[in-house]
Design a protein around this motif. Structure first.
Motif, PDB file in Angstrom:
ATOM      1  N   THR A 339       0.829  -1.201   0.000  1.00 29.74           N
ATOM      2  CA  THR A 339       0.000   0.000   0.000  1.00 29.74           C
ATOM      3  C   THR A 339       0.865   1.253   0.000  1.00 29.74           C
ATOM      4  OG1 THR A 339      -1.573  -1.255   1.310  1.00 29.74           O
ATOM      5  CG2 THR A 339      -1.913   1.125   1.197  1.00 29.74           C
ATOM      6  N   GLY A 340       1.850   1.282   0.917  1.00 29.91           N
ATOM      7  CA  GLY A 340       2.713   2.454   1.039  1.00 29.91           C
ATOM      8  C   GLY A 340       3.448   2.733  -0.258  1.00 29.91           C
ATOM      9  N   LEU A 341       4.064   1.696  -0.815  1.00 34.96           N
ATOM     10  CA  LEU A 341       4.836   1.859  -2.050  1.00 34.96           C
ATOM     11  C   LEU A 341       3.966   2.393  -3.182  1.00 34.96           C
ATOM     12  CD1 LEU A 341       7.178  -1.241  -2.291  1.00 34.96           C
ATOM     13  CD2 LEU A 341       7.815   1.179  -2.340  1.00 34.96           C
ATOM     14  N   THR A 342       2.735   1.866  -3.276  1.00 34.49           N
ATOM     15  CA  THR A 342       1.862   2.288  -4.371  1.00 34.49           C
ATOM     16  C   THR A 342       1.524   3.774  -4.254  1.00 34.49           C
ATOM     17  OG1 THR A 342       0.933   0.085  -4.335  1.00 34.49           O
ATOM     18  CG2 THR A 342      -0.266   1.753  -5.587  1.00 34.49           C
ATOM     19  N   PHE A 343       1.083   4.194  -3.055  1.00 33.14           N
ATOM     20  CA  PHE A 343       0.732   5.610  -2.877  1.00 33.14           C
ATOM     21  C   PHE A 343       1.940   6.494  -3.177  1.00 33.14           C
ATOM     22  CE2 PHE A 343      -3.078   4.115  -0.816  1.00 33.14           C
ATOM     23  CZ  PHE A 343      -3.988   5.133  -1.064  1.00 33.14           C
ATOM     24  N   PHE A 344       3.106   6.096  -2.690  1.00 26.96           N
ATOM     25  CA  PHE A 344       4.323   6.868  -2.878  1.00 26.96           C
ATOM     26  C   PHE A 344       4.643   7.007  -4.373  1.00 26.96           C
ATOM     27  CE2 PHE A 344       8.998   6.877  -3.259  1.00 26.96           C
ATOM     28  CZ  PHE A 344       9.253   8.070  -2.606  1.00 26.96           C
ATOM     29  N   THR A 345       4.597   5.883  -5.097  1.00 27.42           N
ATOM     30  CA  THR A 345       4.940   5.896  -6.518  1.00 27.42           C
ATOM     31  C   THR A 345       3.982   6.776  -7.309  1.00 27.42           C
ATOM     32  OG1 THR A 345       5.561   3.614  -6.165  1.00 27.42           O
ATOM     33  CG2 THR A 345       5.575   4.402  -8.427  1.00 27.42           C
ATOM     34  N   VAL A 346       2.677   6.640  -7.007  1.00 25.93           N
ATOM     35  CA  VAL A 346       1.689   7.436  -7.732  1.00 25.93           C
ATOM     36  C   VAL A 346       1.943   8.925  -7.505  1.00 25.93           C
ATOM     37  CG1 VAL A 346      -0.751   8.071  -7.764  1.00 25.93           C
ATOM     38  CG2 VAL A 346      -0.096   5.669  -7.803  1.00 25.93           C
ATOM     39  N   LEU A 347       2.219   9.280  -6.256  1.00 23.25           N
ATOM     40  CA  LEU A 347       2.445  10.684  -5.925  1.00 23.25           C
ATOM     41  C   LEU A 347       3.669  11.222  -6.660  1.00 23.25           C
ATOM     42  CD1 LEU A 347       1.037  12.672  -4.103  1.00 23.25           C
ATOM     43  CD2 LEU A 347       2.782  12.238  -2.376  1.00 23.25           C
ATOM     44  N   ILE A 348       4.768  10.469  -6.638  1.00 25.87           N
ATOM     45  CA  ILE A 348       5.998  10.888  -7.313  1.00 25.87           C
ATOM     46  C   ILE A 348       5.746  11.060  -8.813  1.00 25.87           C
ATOM     47  CG2 ILE A 348       8.328  10.158  -7.965  1.00 25.87           C
ATOM     48  CD1 ILE A 348       8.184  11.009  -5.128  1.00 25.87           C
ATOM     49  N   ASP A 349       5.085  10.068  -9.408  1.00 23.60           N
ATOM     50  CA  ASP A 349       4.858  10.127 -10.854  1.00 23.60           C
ATOM     51  C   ASP A 349       3.998  11.336 -11.208  1.00 23.60           C
ATOM     52  OD1 ASP A 349       5.265   9.059 -13.436  1.00 23.60           O
ATOM     53  OD2 ASP A 349       3.210   8.336 -13.456  1.00 23.60           O
ATOM     54  N   ASP A 350       2.951  11.574 -10.401  1.00 25.79           N
ATOM     55  CA  ASP A 350       2.049  12.676 -10.719  1.00 25.79           C
ATOM     56  C   ASP A 350       2.716  14.033 -10.563  1.00 25.79           C
ATOM     57  OD1 ASP A 350      -0.289  10.872 -10.916  1.00 25.79           O
ATOM     58  OD2 ASP A 350      -1.338  12.799 -10.787  1.00 25.79           O
ATOM     59  N   ILE A 414      -7.302   5.054  -5.077  1.00 22.62           N
ATOM     60  CA  ILE A 414      -6.855   6.333  -5.634  1.00 22.62           C
ATOM     61  C   ILE A 414      -7.742   6.727  -6.809  1.00 22.62           C
ATOM     62  CG2 ILE A 414      -4.971   7.518  -6.843  1.00 22.62           C
ATOM     63  CD1 ILE A 414      -3.026   5.724  -5.286  1.00 22.62           C
ATOM     64  N   GLY A 415      -7.980   5.763  -7.695  1.00 19.47           N
ATOM     65  CA  GLY A 415      -8.781   6.051  -8.881  1.00 19.47           C
ATOM     66  C   GLY A 415     -10.192   6.487  -8.528  1.00 19.47           C
ATOM     67  N   ILE A 416     -10.807   5.811  -7.562  1.00 16.97           N
ATOM     68  CA  ILE A 416     -12.207   6.113  -7.247  1.00 16.97           C
ATOM     69  C   ILE A 416     -12.336   7.430  -6.488  1.00 16.97           C
ATOM     70  CG2 ILE A 416     -14.243   5.335  -5.987  1.00 16.97           C
ATOM     71  CD1 ILE A 416     -13.441   2.487  -6.537  1.00 16.97           C
ATOM     72  N   TRP A 417     -11.509   7.619  -5.447  1.00 19.97           N
ATOM     73  CA  TRP A 417     -11.759   8.738  -4.540  1.00 19.97           C
ATOM     74  C   TRP A 417     -10.795   9.909  -4.668  1.00 19.97           C
ATOM     75  CZ3 TRP A 417     -12.747   3.820  -1.977  1.00 19.97           C
ATOM     76  CH2 TRP A 417     -14.121   3.607  -1.783  1.00 19.97           C
ATOM     77  N   LEU A 418      -9.618   9.697  -5.261  1.00 23.90           N
ATOM     78  CA  LEU A 418      -8.626  10.780  -5.227  1.00 23.90           C
ATOM     79  C   LEU A 418      -8.378  11.422  -6.589  1.00 23.90           C
ATOM     80  CD1 LEU A 418      -6.038   9.208  -2.765  1.00 23.90           C
ATOM     81  CD2 LEU A 418      -7.977  10.671  -2.259  1.00 23.90           C
ATOM     82  N   ARG A 419      -9.266  11.133  -7.556  1.00 26.37           N
ATOM     83  CA  ARG A 419      -9.062  11.729  -8.873  1.00 26.37           C
ATOM     84  C   ARG A 419     -10.226  12.650  -9.224  1.00 26.37           C
ATOM     85  NH1 ARG A 419      -4.036  11.541 -10.984  1.00 26.37           N
ATOM     86  NH2 ARG A 419      -3.031   9.624 -10.378  1.00 26.37           N
ATOM     87  N   GLY A 420      -9.903  13.885  -9.592  1.00 24.27           N
ATOM     88  CA  GLY A 420     -10.937  14.851  -9.939  1.00 24.27           C
ATOM     89  C   GLY A 420     -10.911  15.175 -11.427  1.00 24.27           C
ATOM     90  N   ALA A 421     -11.330  16.386 -11.758  1.00 28.23           N
ATOM     91  CA  ALA A 421     -11.405  16.801 -13.156  1.00 28.23           C
ATOM     92  C   ALA A 421     -10.053  16.616 -13.843  1.00 28.23           C
ATOM     93  CB  ALA A 421     -11.839  18.261 -13.251  1.00 28.23           C
ATOM     94  N   GLU A 422     -10.099  16.192 -15.090  1.00 30.24           N
ATOM     95  CA  GLU A 422      -8.917  15.889 -15.897  1.00 30.24           C
ATOM     96  C   GLU A 422      -7.973  14.931 -15.194  1.00 30.24           C
ATOM     97  OE1 GLU A 422      -7.500  19.719 -17.078  1.00 30.24           O
ATOM     98  OE2 GLU A 422      -9.253  20.037 -18.354  1.00 30.24           O
ATOM     99  N   MET A 423      -8.554  14.117 -14.297  1.00 34.12           N
ATOM    100  CA  MET A 423      -7.824  13.061 -13.607  1.00 34.12           C
ATOM    101  C   MET A 423      -6.659  13.588 -12.766  1.00 34.12           C
ATOM    102  SD  MET A 423      -9.030  10.094 -13.877  1.00 34.12           S
ATOM    103  CE  MET A 423     -10.589   9.636 -14.543  1.00 34.12           C
ATOM    104  N   ALA A 424      -6.769  14.848 -12.297  1.00 32.23           N
ATOM    105  CA  ALA A 424      -5.743  15.360 -11.408  1.00 32.23           C
ATOM    106  C   ALA A 424      -6.000  14.815  -9.999  1.00 32.23           C
ATOM    107  CB  ALA A 424      -5.776  16.885 -11.387  1.00 32.23           C
ATOM    108  N   LEU A 425      -4.921  14.675  -9.213  1.00 32.41           N
ATOM    109  CA  LEU A 425      -5.077  14.204  -7.832  1.00 32.41           C
ATOM    110  C   LEU A 425      -5.799  15.264  -7.009  1.00 32.41           C
ATOM    111  CD1 LEU A 425      -1.733  12.537  -6.725  1.00 32.41           C
ATOM    112  CD2 LEU A 425      -3.944  11.442  -7.048  1.00 32.41           C
ATOM    113  N   VAL A 426      -6.823  14.874  -6.253  1.00 33.28           N
ATOM    114  CA  VAL A 426      -7.480  15.800  -5.335  1.00 33.28           C
ATOM    115  C   VAL A 426      -7.541  15.137  -3.963  1.00 33.28           C
ATOM    116  CG1 VAL A 426      -8.913  17.039  -6.995  1.00 33.28           C
ATOM    117  CG2 VAL A 426      -9.708  14.884  -6.077  1.00 33.28           C
ATOM    118  N   TRP A 427      -7.508  15.965  -2.939  1.00 35.43           N
ATOM    119  CA  TRP A 427      -7.538  15.369  -1.589  1.00 35.43           C
ATOM    120  C   TRP A 427      -8.889  15.563  -0.966  1.00 35.43           C
ATOM    121  CZ3 TRP A 427      -3.514  12.440  -1.228  1.00 35.43           C
ATOM    122  CH2 TRP A 427      -2.355  12.776  -1.950  1.00 35.43           C
TER     123      TRP A 427
END
Ligand code: HEM
Ligand code: FES
Lengths: 427, 173
Positions: A339-350, A414-427
């Protein structure tokens, strides 16, 4: 068939005994062994067949009528809406229940030895369940449906060699249109149900052939206790059936299945999200080179799970969740790491990498390298578990799968709850 | 299983050998039948597709307006054709498909940022359709166009795939 009245009254129980042996091992009736998940899934499949058949009477599979026919199901005083709700919620719940059933079979090590071919049948069933849900998703011809199917069929075009041919075949042309709906309607209401029923009967027969559910290793040398299927197993099954049916029927009476705006080929919704069980894959699509996200990674995963029962010689304790306390701890640690690695990687990539645009070498830096990287992390985890935590191969395997599944689940979240318009990360 | 057969003294008997052969034969037969079924399904689907492709082939050229309706740098959606007409700074024209080359969503034109941003996975394209941000890997498709007496004609039969921008993709008056 039945010659006397006595025989006729036995019809029900003789049907039951075709699927069940007359006696079962007492210990396999333990609710916490199976949680009745397979039975729940089977119940949902039957409910889906019944509500599906009923919907054939109210639904019209033409692009100019489909949406309207769904709306008309909800006319006051009619039962059409309730039937659709049952079908919708049962289908979605089936994905969840089938996944948990898959987990329980894996975690109680009930997939090796004589059960390994049933494991493969099970994997095929899981794919069928997801594909059935997905093809059903198109039927209402609303915005969600239209764009989900557009995206999915385009995904096929990235499969090497046969891809674009496959895409135009399924679409019935270059674009999504009336032929696409007709094709998906045939698949959803004809091909999938038939395949599903056939595979399920085979699945049940294989469970029986393997001598019923998984038992713990017999160490005491006493023959394990066996008790009559009727009433002990049958009563439990009836209870599970009633439980799951009442949940679905009540839920459907209160909460309507969603229906978006009518399909509009000129405008994609923003953000355009897939069905929830595909959000992990959609998240992967944001990060990986298309043919890797669509083709290479899913095939690797499928291959891994098909190979699973054929690889390890030394399995964890059978019929015991996680093979014992140590296994459970391993799975927890590996899961948290995943879980930790996935969140970290997604954040870095974005934040740093995704906006670099594409180059000739995208397939390398955004495809091959991250894919191999993920595999290496899992292999590394395996060796850490074996060398440092002194696990057996089977126990380490549980850790690796746990890490992988938690990673996949994180992508979905992440896909369901943390993605907003134009698929940007939202908190 | 194997062990019990050996103890009954029927090990390596030709009976099992023949049975194995039968089983294998049976498997091959099933595989063949499945393959054939798939092939039939595929060809049925194909016949359906051919019908539609024929129907589509009938419309070709559509009029997208007159050159003096456009200012250099303007990007205008042409709804009846499903494409954008781009008037470039030098006054030449380019007809861009609205379909994202990643997975087929419709890309809206963002006038402030002067770019196309896809709502599905966030690919961005500049006004000539070239990729500015992943995951898309190809520029937007274009439709061939020609300009006669100031009228812009776009051939919308098939969107043309491309890997880069080239001068033959544009039309001049
Ligand atoms: C439509 C989906 C499915 C249905 C209706 C279904 C139904 C069942 C049922 C009723 C059982 C009897 C025991 C129990 O309740 O656990 C069972 C056992 C089993 N299932 Fe499934 N199943 C499905 C999908 C799967 C999947 C996805 C897998 C794994 C990939 C799987 C693998 C197995 C195996 C290996 C057993 C034997 C377990 C044991 O011996 O303890 N099944 N299934
Ligand atoms: S469809 Fe446009 S970015 Fe995926």
């Amino acid at each position: 068939m039945a010659k006397s009245t006595e025989n006729r009254s036995l019809t029900f129980s003789s049907f039951v005994f075709h699927l069940h042996p007359p006696k079962v091992h007492a210990e396999t009736l333990r609710f916490t062994l199976s949680f009745g998940l397979g039975g729940m899934a089977a119940t949902l499949v039957v409910l889906l067949l019944v509500t599906g058949l009923l919907q054939l009477l109210s639904y019209s599979p033409q692009i100019d009528q489909a949406y309207l026919s769904i709306q008309q199901m909800y006319q006051p005083g009619g039962l059409g809406g309730f039937i659709r709700n049952c079908h919708y919620w049962a289908g979605n719940l089936l994905v969840v229940i089938t996944f948990f059933h898959f987990l329980r079979v894996f975690l109680t090590t009930a997939f090796t030895g004589p059960r390994r071919y049933n494991w493969i049948v099970g994997l095929a069933l899981f794919l069928l369940v997801v594909f059935a849900n997905f093809t059903g998703y198109l039927m209402p011809w609303d915005q969600l449906a239209y764009w989900a199917v557009t995206i999915f069929t385009s995904m096929l075009s990235y499969i090497p060699v046969i891809g674009s041919e496959l895409m135009t075949l399924l679409r019935g042309g270059q674009e999504v249109g009336s032929e696409t709906l007709a094709t998906f309607y045939a698949i959803h209401t004809g091909i999938i149900p038939v395949l599903m029923v056939v595979l399920l009967l085979y699945h049940f027969w294989m469970v029986r052939k393997a001598g019923g559910l998984i038992k713990q290793e017999n160490t005491r040398g006493v023959a394990p206790a066996r008790i009559a299927t009727h009433p002990h197993l049958v009563a439990r099954e009836v209870a599970v059936v009633c439980l799951i049916l009442s949940i679905i029927l009540l839920f459907s009476a209160v909460i309507d299945a969603p229906l978006g705006a009518e399909a509009n080929p000129g405008q994609s919704p923003n953000p355009a999200k897939a069905a929830w069980y595909f959000m992990g894959l959609q998240e992967l699509l944001l990060h990986l080179y298309p043919s890797f996200a669509i083709c290479v990674v899913p095939l690797l995963v499928l291959f891994f799970f098909i190979r699973l029962p054929f690889g390890v010689k030394e399995t964890p304790a059978k019929g015991v969740w996680f093979g014992g306390r140590k296994g459970a701890l391993n799975a927890a640690i590996s899961g948290i790491a995943g879980t930790g690695l996935t969140f970290f990687t997604v954040l870095i990539d974005d934040t740093f990498l995704i906006r670099k645009g594409s180059s000739q070498l995208s397939w390398l830096w955004r495809g091959l390298v991250p894919t191999i990287g993920c595999c290496l992390i899992l292999v590394l985890l395996y060796f850490i578990l074996v060398r440092i935590r002194k696990c057996s191969a089977g126990e380490a395997q549980i850790g690796v799968v746990s890490c992988f599944l938690c990673g996949a689940a994180s992508l979905t979240v992440i896909g369901i709850w943390l993605r907003g318009a134009e698929m940007a990360l939202v908190w | 299983m194997k062990l019990s057969k050996k103890t009954t003294g029927r090990s390596k008997s030709t009976g099992t050998g023949r049975r194995n052969l039968m089983v294998r034969f049976w498997h091959v037969l099933v595989a063949l039948a499945s393959f054939e079924l798939l092939w039939v399904a595929g060809s049925l689907l194909k016949s359906r597709r051919v019908n539609r492709d024929k129907a589509q082939g009938s419309s070709h050229l559509i009029a997208a307006g007159n050159v003096n309706q456009f200012k250099p740098g303007e990007v205008k959606g042409i709804p009846q054709g499903g494409f954008y007409l781009v008037c470039q700074e030098d006054g030449s024209f380019l007809a861009l498909s609205k379909t994202c080359t990643h997975l087929g969503c419709t890309v809206p034109w963002n006038k402030e940022k002067q770019q196309f941003t896809c709502p599905c996975h966030g690919s961005t394209f500049d006004s000539t359709g070239l990729v500015m941000a992943a995951p898309a890997t190809r520029p937007l498709d274009y439709y061939p166009l020609k300009i006669e007496n100031g009228e812009i004609w776009v051939d919308i039969a098939v969107p043309v795939k491309r890997d880069a921008f080239a001068s033959f993709q544009i039309g001049r008056s």
